[in-house]
Write a protein that holds these residues in place. Structure first.
Motif, PDB file in Angstrom:
ATOM      1  N   ALA A 174       0.832  -1.216   0.000  1.00 36.29           N
ATOM      2  CA  ALA A 174       0.000   0.000   0.000  1.00 36.29           C
ATOM      3  C   ALA A 174       0.862   1.260   0.000  1.00 36.29           C
ATOM      4  O   ALA A 174       0.561   2.234  -0.698  1.00 36.29           O
ATOM      5  N   VAL A 175       1.951   1.240   0.782  1.00 37.60           N
ATOM      6  CA  VAL A 175       2.872   2.391   0.796  1.00 37.60           C
ATOM      7  C   VAL A 175       3.412   2.638  -0.610  1.00 37.60           C
ATOM      8  O   VAL A 175       3.412   3.775  -1.113  1.00 37.60           O
ATOM      9  N   LEU A 176       3.859   1.562  -1.269  1.00 43.21           N
ATOM     10  CA  LEU A 176       4.418   1.687  -2.624  1.00 43.21           C
ATOM     11  C   LEU A 176       3.362   2.191  -3.612  1.00 43.21           C
ATOM     12  O   LEU A 176       3.638   3.075  -4.435  1.00 43.21           O
ATOM     13  N   LEU A 177       2.147   1.637  -3.536  1.00 45.09           N
ATOM     14  CA  LEU A 177       1.073   2.051  -4.456  1.00 45.09           C
ATOM     15  C   LEU A 177       0.661   3.494  -4.216  1.00 45.09           C
ATOM     16  O   LEU A 177       0.412   4.242  -5.161  1.00 45.09           O
ATOM     17  N   SER A 178       0.592   3.902  -2.953  1.00 46.95           N
ATOM     18  CA  SER A 178       0.175   5.284  -2.654  1.00 46.95           C
ATOM     19  C   SER A 178       1.227   6.294  -3.097  1.00 46.95           C
ATOM     20  O   SER A 178       0.908   7.421  -3.461  1.00 46.95           O
ATOM     21  N   LEU A 179       2.502   5.872  -3.073  1.00 50.42           N
ATOM     22  CA  LEU A 179       3.587   6.759  -3.524  1.00 50.42           C
ATOM     23  C   LEU A 179       3.900   6.572  -5.014  1.00 50.42           C
ATOM     24  O   LEU A 179       4.776   7.247  -5.556  1.00 50.42           O
ATOM     25  N   LYS A 180       3.170   5.597  -5.631  1.00 48.98           N
ATOM     26  CA  LYS A 180       3.335   5.299  -7.058  1.00 48.98           C
ATOM     27  C   LYS A 180       4.773   4.887  -7.398  1.00 48.98           C
ATOM     28  O   LYS A 180       5.416   5.426  -8.298  1.00 48.98           O
ATOM     29  N   LYS A 181       5.264   3.890  -6.653  1.00 48.04           N
ATOM     30  CA  LYS A 181       6.625   3.388  -6.847  1.00 48.04           C
ATOM     31  C   LYS A 181       6.611   1.874  -7.059  1.00 48.04           C
ATOM     32  O   LYS A 181       5.951   1.142  -6.324  1.00 48.04           O
ATOM     33  N   CYS A 182       7.359   1.430  -8.055  1.00 42.85           N
ATOM     34  CA  CYS A 182       7.592  -0.011  -8.257  1.00 42.85           C
ATOM     35  C   CYS A 182       9.111  -0.215  -8.152  1.00 42.85           C
ATOM     36  O   CYS A 182       9.849   0.011  -9.120  1.00 42.85           O
ATOM     37  N   PRO A 183       9.594  -0.620  -6.967  1.00 43.34           N
ATOM     38  CA  PRO A 183      11.038  -0.518  -6.705  1.00 43.34           C
ATOM     39  C   PRO A 183      11.826  -1.799  -6.953  1.00 43.34           C
ATOM     40  O   PRO A 183      11.273  -2.893  -7.057  1.00 43.34           O
ATOM     41  N   PHE A 184      13.146  -1.639  -6.990  1.00 42.29           N
ATOM     42  CA  PHE A 184      14.041  -2.757  -6.730  1.00 42.29           C
ATOM     43  C   PHE A 184      13.976  -2.999  -5.223  1.00 42.29           C
ATOM     44  O   PHE A 184      13.846  -2.055  -4.450  1.00 42.29           O
ATOM     45  N   ILE A 185      14.084  -4.263  -4.814  1.00 40.40           N
ATOM     46  CA  ILE A 185      14.024  -4.575  -3.388  1.00 40.40           C
ATOM     47  C   ILE A 185      15.392  -5.066  -2.913  1.00 40.40           C
ATOM     48  O   ILE A 185      15.976  -5.979  -3.495  1.00 40.40           O
ATOM     49  N   ARG A 186      15.902  -4.413  -1.857  1.00 43.67           N
ATOM     50  CA  ARG A 186      17.118  -4.883  -1.193  1.00 43.67           C
ATOM     51  C   ARG A 186      16.759  -5.213   0.253  1.00 43.67           C
ATOM     52  O   ARG A 186      15.873  -4.571   0.835  1.00 43.67           O
ATOM     53  N   TYR A 187      17.453  -6.189   0.824  1.00 43.98           N
ATOM     54  CA  TYR A 187      17.107  -6.605   2.184  1.00 43.98           C
ATOM     55  C   TYR A 187      18.382  -6.969   2.947  1.00 43.98           C
ATOM     56  O   TYR A 187      19.431  -7.244   2.352  1.00 43.98           O
ATOM     57  N   GLN A 188      18.260  -6.944   4.262  1.00 45.43           N
ATOM     58  CA  GLN A 188      19.386  -7.265   5.135  1.00 45.43           C
ATOM     59  C   GLN A 188      19.635  -8.771   5.105  1.00 45.43           C
ATOM     60  O   GLN A 188      18.790  -9.554   5.523  1.00 45.43           O
ATOM     61  N   ASN A 189      20.790  -9.158   4.610  1.00 44.25           N
ATOM     62  CA  ASN A 189      21.071 -10.572   4.358  1.00 44.25           C
ATOM     63  C   ASN A 189      21.178 -11.407   5.634  1.00 44.25           C
ATOM     64  O   ASN A 189      20.925 -12.608   5.626  1.00 44.25           O
ATOM     65  N   SER A 190      21.538 -10.750   6.749  1.00 45.00           N
ATOM     66  CA  SER A 190      21.702 -11.487   8.010  1.00 45.00           C
ATOM     67  C   SER A 190      20.365 -11.820   8.655  1.00 45.00           C
ATOM     68  O   SER A 190      20.314 -12.533   9.652  1.00 45.00           O
ATOM     69  N   SER A 191      19.261 -11.284   8.095  1.00 44.50           N
ATOM     70  CA  SER A 191      17.937 -11.465   8.696  1.00 44.50           C
ATOM     71  C   SER A 191      17.045 -12.325   7.814  1.00 44.50           C
ATOM     72  O   SER A 191      16.675 -11.928   6.705  1.00 44.50           O
ATOM     73  N   GLU A 192      16.679 -13.494   8.336  1.00 43.95           N
ATOM     74  CA  GLU A 192      15.749 -14.370   7.619  1.00 43.95           C
ATOM     75  C   GLU A 192      14.379 -13.697   7.485  1.00 43.95           C
ATOM     76  O   GLU A 192      13.695 -13.842   6.477  1.00 43.95           O
ATOM     77  N   MET A 193      13.992 -12.926   8.516  1.00 48.78           N
ATOM     78  CA  MET A 193      12.702 -12.211   8.468  1.00 48.78           C
ATOM     79  C   MET A 193      12.686 -11.171   7.345  1.00 48.78           C
ATOM     80  O   MET A 193      11.670 -10.985   6.672  1.00 48.78           O
ATOM     81  N   ALA A 194      13.829 -10.501   7.147  1.00 47.06           N
ATOM     82  CA  ALA A 194      13.917  -9.491   6.076  1.00 47.06           C
ATOM     83  C   ALA A 194      13.785 -10.148   4.708  1.00 47.06           C
ATOM     84  O   ALA A 194      13.090  -9.642   3.818  1.00 47.06           O
ATOM     85  N   ARG A 195      14.468 -11.289   4.525  1.00 49.38           N
ATOM     86  CA  ARG A 195      14.387 -11.998   3.235  1.00 49.38           C
ATOM     87  C   ARG A 195      12.943 -12.466   2.974  1.00 49.38           C
ATOM     88  O   ARG A 195      12.425 -12.307   1.869  1.00 49.38           O
ATOM     89  N   THR A 196      12.305 -13.018   4.001  1.00 45.49           N
ATOM     90  CA  THR A 196      10.930 -13.520   3.855  1.00 45.49           C
ATOM     91  C   THR A 196       9.977 -12.396   3.488  1.00 45.49           C
ATOM     92  O   THR A 196       9.118 -12.553   2.606  1.00 45.49           O
TER      93      THR A 196
END
Length: 542
Positions: free
Chosen positions: A165-187
């Motif tokens: 919803a944040v992305l749609l409201s700001l009209k952004k379709c992004p590349f996604i980067r995440y913290q590799n040490s966090s399984e929760m971030a990857r999920t």
């Protein structure tokens, strides 16, 4: 990128699309919060919305067929069923239905079948499915998003939907980067990506020269920031008084007047707050005095009502005068209470030591100072607990670590066993094995050099020398230096240019200190816009 403006525009559009005439706004508990954060009730009343109702109060609501009903709801199963029941025996003349996120075709079918009397004029998705706190700060108000340091499924779903919803409201379709040490971030990164693929048609925005970046981080990498006392206005208020959806509960303040037991702190509706929220406490004191002087000058002018013209001027200026009076009363009360607590609990001494532990490696001296604080009865047990938690994080692997002795001292000061257990819990949560980053800058040569240079220059304010880890992470991202091994891209696409639009999400909650850091980066980095969000917004109690 402005999340307050994005949600505000959705609300305005809903009200305008229903046309002229008296209206009722029918919401759920969540959407009521979303709307109240961006619009004052008085502003909505000016748009012919005369009634605010909750969807789950169906039986108690009167039938008012002369009113149009604007419905703004989260697309949950419960809300769909409640709305279907509403449409089977409608209480209002016409219905304009808006959902705060993507709704399934099956749920739309359920509503269509319930609309026997054909009262529905509109069904749309308006993606304001989050709490817009500041223009660059959003939250989902989710406390406790992990079970045994892994996602609970309902919270993962809610978080992924909220981020979409944040992305749609700001009209952004992004590349996604995440913290590799966090399984929760990857999920979470994968869950958001799945929504983008599934709803590809919604994410077809006009191509920009540089693709936006969604950066997903984990609170576990920096458990220090939420444990520190704060000295800038917004963060300090949250730390000592607590801010809940822009409201502050002052009912426990000694001798508080009835009309100040709960006050609203909103930069959207309070110019003084907007101008001072990121200033430190000393500057705030000076500005409060200026505000008082200005108010007293205005008050004297209003007492001189000697002619018809004076009366006319007074009546014309009275609303502004009354608003100014309310602003003065509110901020003087809040700042006075902050000042009272700072003095009563020796918070300057406590905070100075917290900052020393967070920013400097000096085990022996800091250990002795913590021990000396245990002999001061004025220092609260919760502040001693915080100091021990910070010590645990900083000196976890130090050869002369005296954590057992400090925990024993907490016991002697009457700190309960469940509170003492937080010392080891914070190590499990955000200790060295849990972190993917060099939180204290002990191994990164550039971080060590920066710290030495800062020490040589002297620190402008000993209470605000700490910089959250997020500051250096974003600085590296902006300069194209953020290591891909530590923060990989999801998928094969990668950003070749310096990022311009960055949406950050912190699993496990962000802080107002980090919000200020993002505000400063936005102000001082031309061409770069950053918004920050978190599961919730922490103070040390949370």
């Amino acid at each position: 990128m402005n999340v307050i403006l994005a949600v505000k525009q959705y609300v305005s559009k809903m009200i305008e699309e229903s046309g002229p005439g008296m209206k009722v706004l029918l919401m759920d508990k969540d959407t009521t919060t979303y709307v109240s954060m961006v619009y004052a009730k008085s502003e909505i009343l000016q748009k012919e919305v005369y009634l605010f109702e909750n969807i789950d109060s169906g039986a108690s609501r009167e039938s008012m067929k002369h009113l149009k009903c604007i419905t703004f709801l989260r697309p949950t199963q419960e809300n769909v069923q409640l709305l279907a029941s509403e449409l089977k025996s409608p209480k209002y003349g016409l219905y304009y239905i808006y959902f705060s996120n993507v709704i399934s075709k099956q749920d739309v079918k359920i509503l269509a079948e319930a609309d026997d009397q054909e009262v529905v004029r509109e069904v749309q998705e308006f993606y304001g499915d989050y709490i817009a706190v500041n223009p660059h700060l959003y939250s989902f108000n989710l406390i406790g998003c992990a079970q045994s340091l892994a996602w609970s499924k309902p919270v993962l779903t809610r978080t992924a939907q909220g981020l979409a919803a944040v992305l749609l409201s700001l009209k952004k379709c992004p590349f996604i980067r995440y913290q590799n040490s966090s399984e929760m971030a990857r999920t979470l990164a994968e869950s958001v990506k799945q929504i983008i693929i599934k709803e590809a048609g919604l994410f077809e925005f006009r191509k920009t020269d540089v693709t936006p970046v969604l950066l997903i981080l984990d609170r576990r990498d920096d458990a220090v920031s939420p444990l520190l006392n704060q000295w800038t206005y917004q963060a300090m208020v949250h730390e000592l008084l607590g801010i809940e959806n822009s409201k502050i509960n002052l009912s426990n303040v000694p001798n508080i007047s009835k009309d100040l037991k709960e006050v609203l702190l909103s930069a959207e509706h309070d110019e003084f707050y907007a101008e001072n929220m990121y200033l430190n406490f000393g500057e705030m004191g000076t500005n409060i005095q200026k505000l008082m002087d200005e108010f007293q000058k205005t008050s004297k002018n209003h007492t001189k009502v000697e002619s018809i013209q004076d009366m006319k001027n007074f009546i014309e200026n009275y609303p502004q005068f009354k608003k100014m009076s309310g602003t003065v009363s509110k901020h003087v009360t809040v700042v006075s209470e902050l000042s009272r607590q700072v003095g009563l609990y020796y918070l300057q001494d406590v905070s100075e030591l917290e900052q020393e532990i967070a920013c400097h490696n000096d085990h022996s001296a800091q250990l002795q100072r913590i021990k000396s604080f245990f002999t001061n009865d004025k220092i609260r047990p919760k502040d001693l607990l915080r100091l021990v938690m910070l010590y645990a994080l900083r000196y976890e692997t130090h050869t002369n670590n005296d954590l057992a002795g400090l925990v024993d001292s907490l016991k002697r000061r009457g700190v309960s066993e469940d509170k003492r257990s937080l010392v080891h819990a914070v190590l499990e949560y955000g200790g060295k094995r849990a972190r993917g980053s060099d939180l204290f800058g002990n191994s990164d040569p550039s971080a060590i050099t920066k710290r030495i240079m800062k020490g040589l220059k002297g620190v402008e304010n000993v209470y605000t020398q700490h910089q959250p880890l997020l500051s250096s992470t974003l600085d590296q991202l902006i300069r194209g230096k953020l290591r891909e091994a530590s923060y990989p891209y999801l998928g094969t696409s990668q950003l070749k240019d310096r990022p311009q639009d960055i949406i950050v999400f912190m699993i496990g909650g962000c802080t107002f200190e980090e919000s200020k850091a993002v505000h400063m980066l936005n102000r001082n980095t031309p061409g770069v816009k950053i918004v920050l969000g978190g599961s919730s917004i922490h103070n040390s109690d949370r």
